[in-house]
Design a protein around this motif. Structure first.
Motif, PDB file in Angstrom:
ATOM      1  N   PHE A  62       0.751  -1.262   0.134  1.00  0.00           N
ATOM      2  CA  PHE A  62       0.066  -0.078   0.049  1.00  0.00           C
ATOM      3  C   PHE A  62       0.873   1.162  -0.056  1.00  0.00           C
ATOM      4  CE2 PHE A  62      -1.767   3.291   2.628  1.00  0.00           C
ATOM      5  CZ  PHE A  62      -2.975   3.662   1.827  1.00  0.00           C
ATOM      6  N   ILE A  63       1.908   1.210   0.724  1.00  0.00           N
ATOM      7  CA  ILE A  63       2.782   2.301   0.892  1.00  0.00           C
ATOM      8  C   ILE A  63       3.510   2.724  -0.419  1.00  0.00           C
ATOM      9  CG2 ILE A  63       4.831   3.498   2.123  1.00  0.00           C
ATOM     10  CD1 ILE A  63       2.546   3.157   3.905  1.00  0.00           C
ATOM     11  N   SER A  64       3.978   1.477  -1.022  1.00  0.00           N
ATOM     12  CA  SER A  64       4.555   1.600  -2.401  1.00  0.00           C
ATOM     13  C   SER A  64       3.530   2.286  -3.584  1.00  0.00           C
ATOM     14  CB  SER A  64       5.033   0.226  -2.945  1.00  0.00           C
ATOM     15  OG  SER A  64       6.287  -0.088  -1.873  1.00  0.00           O
ATOM     16  N   LYS A  65       2.292   1.761  -3.458  1.00  0.00           N
ATOM     17  CA  LYS A  65       1.468   2.272  -4.600  1.00  0.00           C
ATOM     18  C   LYS A  65       1.265   3.673  -4.256  1.00  0.00           C
ATOM     19  CE  LYS A  65      -0.675  -2.260  -4.978  1.00  0.00           C
ATOM     20  NZ  LYS A  65      -1.802  -3.174  -4.569  1.00  0.00           N
ATOM     21  N   MET A  66       1.035   4.045  -2.935  1.00  0.00           N
ATOM     22  CA  MET A  66       0.887   5.518  -2.686  1.00  0.00           C
ATOM     23  C   MET A  66       1.872   6.601  -2.959  1.00  0.00           C
ATOM     24  SD  MET A  66      -2.299   6.068  -1.557  1.00  0.00           S
ATOM     25  CE  MET A  66      -2.729   4.745  -2.517  1.00  0.00           C
ATOM     26  N   LEU A  67       3.034   5.913  -2.883  1.00  0.00           N
ATOM     27  CA  LEU A  67       4.264   6.804  -3.157  1.00  0.00           C
ATOM     28  C   LEU A  67       4.755   6.870  -4.652  1.00  0.00           C
ATOM     29  CD1 LEU A  67       6.623   5.831  -0.151  1.00  0.00           C
ATOM     30  CD2 LEU A  67       5.573   8.159  -0.407  1.00  0.00           C
ATOM     31  N   TYR A  68       4.667   5.553  -5.374  1.00  0.00           N
ATOM     32  CA  TYR A  68       5.193   5.451  -6.863  1.00  0.00           C
ATOM     33  C   TYR A  68       4.278   5.104  -7.757  1.00  0.00           C
ATOM     34  CZ  TYR A  68       9.420   5.005  -3.469  1.00  0.00           C
ATOM     35  OH  TYR A  68      10.100   5.576  -2.456  1.00  0.00           O
ATOM     36  N   GLN A  69       2.984   5.096  -7.254  1.00  0.00           N
ATOM     37  CA  GLN A  69       2.194   4.745  -8.544  1.00  0.00           C
ATOM     38  C   GLN A  69       0.826   5.643  -8.543  1.00  0.00           C
ATOM     39  OE1 GLN A  69       1.162   0.515  -8.942  1.00  0.00           O
ATOM     40  NE2 GLN A  69       2.917  -0.086  -7.619  1.00  0.00           N
ATOM     41  N   ARG A  70       1.205   7.007  -8.562  1.00  0.00           N
ATOM     42  CA  ARG A  70       0.241   8.046  -8.413  1.00  0.00           C
ATOM     43  C   ARG A  70       0.543   9.131  -9.062  1.00  0.00           C
ATOM     44  NH1 ARG A  70      -2.606   9.721  -3.295  1.00  0.00           N
ATOM     45  NH2 ARG A  70      -0.405   9.851  -2.402  1.00  0.00           N
ATOM     46  N   ASP A  71       1.550   9.026 -10.293  1.00  0.00           N
ATOM     47  CA  ASP A  71       2.061   9.834 -11.077  1.00  0.00           C
ATOM     48  C   ASP A  71       0.943  11.100 -11.739  1.00  0.00           C
ATOM     49  OD1 ASP A  71       4.761  10.906 -11.232  1.00  0.00           O
ATOM     50  OD2 ASP A  71       5.448   9.157 -12.181  1.00  0.00           O
ATOM     51  N   ARG A  72       1.390  12.092 -11.952  1.00  0.00           N
ATOM     52  CA  ARG A  72       0.508  12.979 -12.635  1.00  0.00           C
ATOM     53  C   ARG A  72       1.196  12.892 -14.158  1.00  0.00           C
ATOM     54  NH1 ARG A  72       0.671  15.711  -7.841  1.00  0.00           N
ATOM     55  NH2 ARG A  72       2.593  16.466  -8.331  1.00  0.00           N
ATOM     56  N   LEU A  73       0.154  13.194 -14.963  1.00  0.00           N
ATOM     57  CA  LEU A  73       0.653  13.453 -16.581  1.00  0.00           C
ATOM     58  C   LEU A  73       1.689  14.718 -16.796  1.00  0.00           C
ATOM     59  CD1 LEU A  73       0.741  12.645 -19.437  1.00  0.00           C
ATOM     60  CD2 LEU A  73      -1.709  13.987 -19.519  1.00  0.00           C
ATOM     61  N   SER A  74       1.445  15.840 -15.706  1.00  0.00           N
ATOM     62  CA  SER A  74       1.962  16.995 -15.817  1.00  0.00           C
ATOM     63  C   SER A  74       3.354  16.651 -15.560  1.00  0.00           C
ATOM     64  CB  SER A  74       1.445  18.138 -15.037  1.00  0.00           C
ATOM     65  OG  SER A  74       1.353  17.609 -13.744  1.00  0.00           O
ATOM     66  N   ARG A  75       3.726  15.703 -14.692  1.00  0.00           N
ATOM     67  CA  ARG A  75       5.032  15.675 -14.221  1.00  0.00           C
ATOM     68  C   ARG A  75       5.653  14.844 -15.255  1.00  0.00           C
ATOM     69  NH1 ARG A  75       7.768  11.317 -12.270  1.00  0.00           N
ATOM     70  NH2 ARG A  75       9.570  11.503 -11.043  1.00  0.00           N
ATOM     71  N   LEU A  76       5.030  13.980 -16.078  1.00  0.00           N
ATOM     72  CA  LEU A  76       5.970  13.371 -16.817  1.00  0.00           C
ATOM     73  C   LEU A  76       6.143  14.112 -18.260  1.00  0.00           C
ATOM     74  CD1 LEU A  76       3.800   9.853 -17.024  1.00  0.00           C
ATOM     75  CD2 LEU A  76       5.609  10.532 -16.047  1.00  0.00           C
ATOM     76  N   ARG A  77       5.318  15.095 -18.374  1.00  0.00           N
ATOM     77  CA  ARG A  77       5.690  15.982 -19.534  1.00  0.00           C
ATOM     78  C   ARG A  77       6.805  16.807 -18.987  1.00  0.00           C
ATOM     79  NH1 ARG A  77      -0.845  17.027 -20.777  1.00  0.00           N
ATOM     80  NH2 ARG A  77      -0.747  15.588 -22.658  1.00  0.00           N
ATOM     81  N   LEU A  78       6.840  17.158 -17.858  1.00  0.00           N
ATOM     82  CA  LEU A  78       8.081  17.866 -17.249  1.00  0.00           C
ATOM     83  C   LEU A  78       9.309  17.184 -17.310  1.00  0.00           C
ATOM     84  CD1 LEU A  78       8.992  20.514 -15.821  1.00  0.00           C
ATOM     85  CD2 LEU A  78       8.658  19.070 -13.756  1.00  0.00           C
ATOM     86  N   LEU A  79       9.207  15.903 -17.035  1.00  0.00           N
ATOM     87  CA  LEU A  79      10.766  15.158 -17.242  1.00  0.00           C
ATOM     88  C   LEU A  79      11.067  15.383 -18.609  1.00  0.00           C
ATOM     89  CD1 LEU A  79       9.556  11.885 -15.043  1.00  0.00           C
ATOM     90  CD2 LEU A  79      11.066  13.770 -14.639  1.00  0.00           C
TER      91      LEU A  79
END
Length: 316
Positions: A181-198
């Motif tokens: 649960f902790i891993s999903k909350m931390l690492y599997q809730r990305d925003r599309l805006s963040r990927l575009r920034l990357l």
């Protein structure tokens, strides 16, 4: 640790505070004591001077209890994961301050200072305080401590990870933590805006020092175009460090006050030395500083290159 708990027992009005722009360790450590102190009948406030807290931590128990205004009455203030008093965003020192941290650059600004540079996270120090004093670790507290431990070890990737860290993690799981649960909350809730920034940030990557140093830039314009926020820049420097030849990664981010620099190293370079030189601090492998009133990326990079070469030369 006994002395700290005695001060807690004696106080009625307690404020738990962490550094501005808090990360998982800062918020997790401060929030971990909240339910325990409430159960003891204390009047507890969790304070952070930052207006917008990182949304990726919004699953932490009592996240909504964090306020950015100090109460009128304070018997005891406890700071977590903060290397210097000015980074707490507080103008007036309280009557009594306990400083709990694991940064080697900590300035020992408290009336009691418990600094453990060999610990993986500040939350590990909190865990030991609770264990040393025979305090039951509630499930809510365990979630906060575990989250802080995970985020400050890069999901158990860093050199600070040892057998003790896994023993602490195992005990927290026994307290009710669900690692998946902790891993999903931390690492599997990305925003599309963040990927575009990357994508835009990665286009700025520049290697120097025979490929051992990598610079990456983030401008205000990039944030505006992509709809990303400052929080979305947090892990960029880590991914740039992952380049095969790179020993030191430096992210330069344009802020209102100047250029914020995040340093990361992979194997041997002590980047805290560079950060301290420019008024910052941190760990051997992860540190940061802000070059105030300077907004020229190229000028800052040129300024840093000599320091980076010396670090690479002297510590290989």
């Amino acid at each position: 640790m006994k002395k700290i708990w005695k001060k807690i027992e004696e106080a009625d009005n307690i404020v738990l505070v962490s550094h501005i722009n808090p990360d998982g360790d800062a918020l997790g450590s401060s929030l971990s004591l909240y339910p325990i102190l409430k159960k003891m009948g204390k009047k507890v406030s969790v304070f952070n001077a930052t207006k917008d807290l990182p949304s990726y931590l919004d699953f932490l128990p009592n996240f909504d209890k964090v306020v950015n205004k100090l109460p009128n009455k304070i018997d005891l203030m406890i700071s977590f994961d903060c290397g210097s008093f000015d980074r707490l965003g507080i103008e007036k020192r309280p009557d009594f301050l306990i400083n709990i941290d694991h940064h080697i650059s900590n300035t020992n600004y408290g009336d009691i200072n418990l600094i453990k540079p060999n610990y993986a996270s500040t939350s590990q120090v909190v865990y030991d305080i609770l264990k040393e004093n025979g305090i039951e670790i509630l499930k809510e507290s365990a979630i906060c401590i575990y989250t802080a431990l995970v985020t400050d070890t890069g999901n158990f990737q860093y050199e600070s990870v040892n057998d003790k860290v896994f023993e602490v993690a195992a005990d927290l799981v026994r307290c009710g933590v669900k690692p998946d649960f902790i891993s999903k909350m931390l690492y599997q809730r990305d925003r599309l805006s963040r990927l575009r920034l990357l994508a835009k940030a990665y286009d700025t990557i520049e290697l120097c020092c025979e490929g051992k140093v990598a610079f990456v830039e983030v401008t205000k314009e990039m944030l505006e175009i992509t709809g990303a926020i400052k929080e979305d820049t947090d892990t960029i420097v880590n991914s740039v460090r992952a380049i095969a030849t790179v020993e030191i990664a430096c992210m330069l981010r344009e802020d209102d006050e100047g250029i914020k620099i995040s340093f990361r190293s992979k194997n041997y370079a002590d980047v805290s030395k560079i950060a301290v030189k420019y008024g910052g601090g941190g760990h051997i492998r992860a540190a940061g500083a802000t070059i105030k009133d300077e907004f020229d990326f190229n000028k800052v990079k040129e300024m840093l290159k000599n320091d980076l070469k010396e670090i690479l030369k002297g510590e290989k």
